[in-house]
Design a protein around this motif. Structure first.
Motif, short mmCIF file in Angstrom:
data_model
loop_
_atom_site.label_atom_id
_atom_site.label_comp_id
_atom_site.label_asym_id
_atom_site.label_seq_id
_atom_site.Cartn_x
_atom_site.Cartn_y
_atom_site.Cartn_z
N MET A 10 -12.12 -1.97 -3.08
CA MET A 10 -10.61 -1.26 -2.71
C MET A 10 -9.61 -0.68 -4.11
N TYR A 11 -8.86 -2.16 -4.28
CA TYR A 11 -8.36 -2.74 -5.40
C TYR A 11 -7.97 -2.07 -6.76
N ALA A 12 -9.81 -2.19 -6.94
CA ALA A 12 -10.16 -2.04 -8.03
C ALA A 12 -9.89 -0.39 -8.24
N ALA A 13 -10.11 0.07 -6.80
CA ALA A 13 -10.24 1.98 -6.95
C ALA A 13 -8.75 2.25 -6.34
N LEU A 14 -7.80 1.45 -6.64
CA LEU A 14 -6.48 1.54 -6.43
C LEU A 14 -5.70 1.67 -7.23
N ALA A 15 -5.57 0.67 -8.53
CA ALA A 15 -5.56 0.16 -9.32
C ALA A 15 -5.49 1.55 -10.51
N SER A 16 -7.21 1.33 -10.36
CA SER A 16 -7.80 2.47 -11.25
C SER A 16 -7.32 3.57 -10.94
N ALA A 17 -6.69 4.17 -10.23
CA ALA A 17 -5.74 5.60 -9.37
C ALA A 17 -4.15 5.33 -10.03
N TRP A 18 -3.63 4.07 -9.75
CA TRP A 18 -2.70 3.75 -10.23
C TRP A 18 -2.77 4.02 -11.27
N ASN A 19 -3.64 3.62 -12.20
CA ASN A 19 -3.51 3.89 -14.07
C ASN A 19 -3.35 4.81 -14.63
N ILE A 20 -3.60 6.03 -13.90
CA ILE A 20 -3.56 7.82 -14.54
C ILE A 20 -2.35 7.38 -14.86
N VAL A 21 -1.56 7.69 -13.57
CA VAL A 21 0.18 7.64 -13.90
C VAL A 21 1.22 6.85 -14.57
N GLY A 22 0.40 5.57 -14.15
CA GLY A 22 1.58 4.23 -15.25
C GLY A 22 1.06 4.08 -15.86
N GLY A 23 -0.14 3.79 -16.26
CA GLY A 23 -0.66 3.57 -17.53
C GLY A 23 -1.35 4.42 -18.22
N TYR A 24 -0.98 5.87 -18.25
CA TYR A 24 -0.87 7.06 -19.38
C TYR A 24 0.01 7.54 -19.66
N SER A 25 0.61 7.77 -18.73
CA SER A 25 2.29 8.82 -18.97
C SER A 25 3.58 7.50 -19.28
N GLY A 26 3.26 6.32 -18.86
CA GLY A 26 4.26 5.48 -18.60
C GLY A 26 5.25 5.10 -17.69
N TYR A 27 5.16 6.10 -16.69
CA TYR A 27 5.96 6.39 -15.42
C TYR A 27 5.21 5.46 -13.91
N ILE A 28 6.40 4.60 -13.91
CA ILE A 28 6.42 3.66 -13.25
C ILE A 28 5.77 3.40 -11.45
N SER A 29 5.50 4.10 -10.96
CA SER A 29 5.45 4.62 -9.33
C SER A 29 5.68 3.31 -9.19
N LEU A 30 5.99 3.02 -7.36
CA LEU A 30 6.32 1.81 -6.51
C LEU A 30 6.05 2.16 -5.71
N GLY A 31 5.64 4.02 -5.19
CA GLY A 31 5.93 4.22 -3.97
C GLY A 31 4.18 4.83 -3.38
N HIS A 32 3.00 4.26 -4.63
CA HIS A 32 1.98 4.72 -3.78
C HIS A 32 1.11 4.30 -3.11
N ALA A 33 1.84 3.18 -1.73
CA ALA A 33 1.49 2.75 -1.05
C ALA A 33 1.95 3.84 0.31
N ALA A 34 2.69 4.67 0.33
CA ALA A 34 3.23 6.13 0.75
C ALA A 34 1.77 6.41 1.31
N PHE A 35 0.97 7.08 -0.26
CA PHE A 35 0.33 7.77 0.02
C PHE A 35 -1.01 7.09 0.22
N PHE A 36 -1.17 5.37 0.38
CA PHE A 36 -2.27 4.99 0.94
C PHE A 36 -2.03 5.37 2.42
N GLY A 37 -1.18 4.96 2.96
CA GLY A 37 -0.59 4.68 4.57
C GLY A 37 -1.59 6.54 4.36
N VAL A 38 -0.72 7.40 4.45
CA VAL A 38 -0.72 9.12 4.54
C VAL A 38 -2.33 8.89 4.56
#
Length: 304
Positions: A10-38
């Motif tokens: 699960m965390y491997a999937a979450l990290a890979s998904a976050w990497n699309i924003v934070g890794g490639y574009s450089g924008y550090i999103s700290l709110g992705h847990a909101a979408f996990f909860g949604v």
């Protein structure tokens, strides 16, 4: 042990998904847990108001949950992307706490602090975890496929240009807004799918666990540990950090002292491996090749 492997996936999937924003574009999103909860509450609400049955049927709903959350995240992303750098991080973490408060106060939908119950799947006891393994593995595969596509596509080049110098990229006519919104929507949708699968597995959701800042922190640490902007880096980070977290939590009991270990990992990554494990190893291998080339040329000259 079975739970450990499931949560690692699960965390491997979450990290890979976050990497699309934070890794490639450089924008550090700290709110992705909101979408996990949604995503988690979406599955609970569907169980409550739509008769989808149990068994494997809820897994078929996960792609629809991902698409819905991804599209719904676009207005949020458009507002957040009006800012940059630290301000963007603050805006996104504000989104997380806003989602958590909504989960506490929308009693008719979420059950409030009492939580929401999901019907326990009617899988056999011996093979209960197997369907969830495949579900999480499928979400991980989708996340990695999206990351792989980003790496070799025009979208990926645009995101890397944004990470390097967004103003210059915009000045050259690059459609930066479209690229940022697209990557954010894809990332949020994949995170929501993981949240939905997690909710179905747990069968009971509390706001403090469904919308937990530690989920986001885990994503970020795994990406930075393995190597942001890489395909396998987030997966490597998850397979290191999740077992380490479970071990520390087991050894230290319910004292939450394992969070000190999390902070130590973060410091080690920042100080010793600022680019992550895979990029650092790649750089070292490249330097070794460069050092060997002059020796090989000297040996060729001597041999001739």
């Amino acid at each position: 042990m079975q739970d450990l492997f499931l949560f690692t996936l699960m965390y491997a999937a979450l990290a890979s998904a976050w990497n699309i924003v934070g890794g490639y574009s450089g924008y550090i999103s700290l709110g992705h847990a909101a979408f996990f909860g949604v995503g988690a509450y979406a599955i609970a609400i569907i169980f409550e108001h739509v008769s989808i049955g149990s068994g494997y049927r809820p897994f078929y709903v996960l792609p629809l949950v991902g698409i819905g959350v991804g599209l719904g995240s676009i207005p949020v992303a458009w507002v957040a992307y009006r800012t940059r750098a630290a301000t963007f991080a603050i805006v996104t973490i504000t989104l997380l706490f806003a989602a958590q408060q909504l989960a506490y106060n929308l009693h008719s939908l979420t059950g409030g602090s009492q939580g929401a119950t999901i019907r326990t799947p009617n899988f056999s006891v011996a093979d209960y975890n197997v369907p969830f393994y495949f579900a999480m593995l499928g979400i991980l595969a989708l996340s990695m496929l999206a990351s792989w596509y980003v790496q070799g596509s025009k979208l990926g080049l645009t995101l890397l240009a944004i990470r390097d110098d967004e103003d210059r990229a915009r000045g050259l006519g690059v459609r930066t807004t479209f690229a940022k919104l697209t990557s954010f929507a894809v990332s949020a949708g994949l995170v929501a799918m993981a949240g939905g699968a997690w909710a179905y597995y747990i069968s009971f959701i509390y706001p403090q666990f469904a919308v937990d800042p530690l989920v986001t922190i885990g994503m970020v640490l795994m990406v930075y540990l393995g190597g942001r902007g890489t395909l396998w880096g987030p997966v490597l980070g998850a397979f290191i950090l999740v077992p380490a977290q479970k071990y520390l939590a087991y050894r230290l009991g319910a004292s939450d002292l394992y969070l000190v270990g999390y902070s130590c990992v973060f410091l080690v990554v920042i100080l010793l491996l600022p680019r992550g494990i895979l990029p650092s190893l790649s750089d070292r291998a490249r330097r070794l090749r460069v050092r060997r080339q002059p020796r090989e040329r000297i040996e060729e000259v001597v041999a001739s």
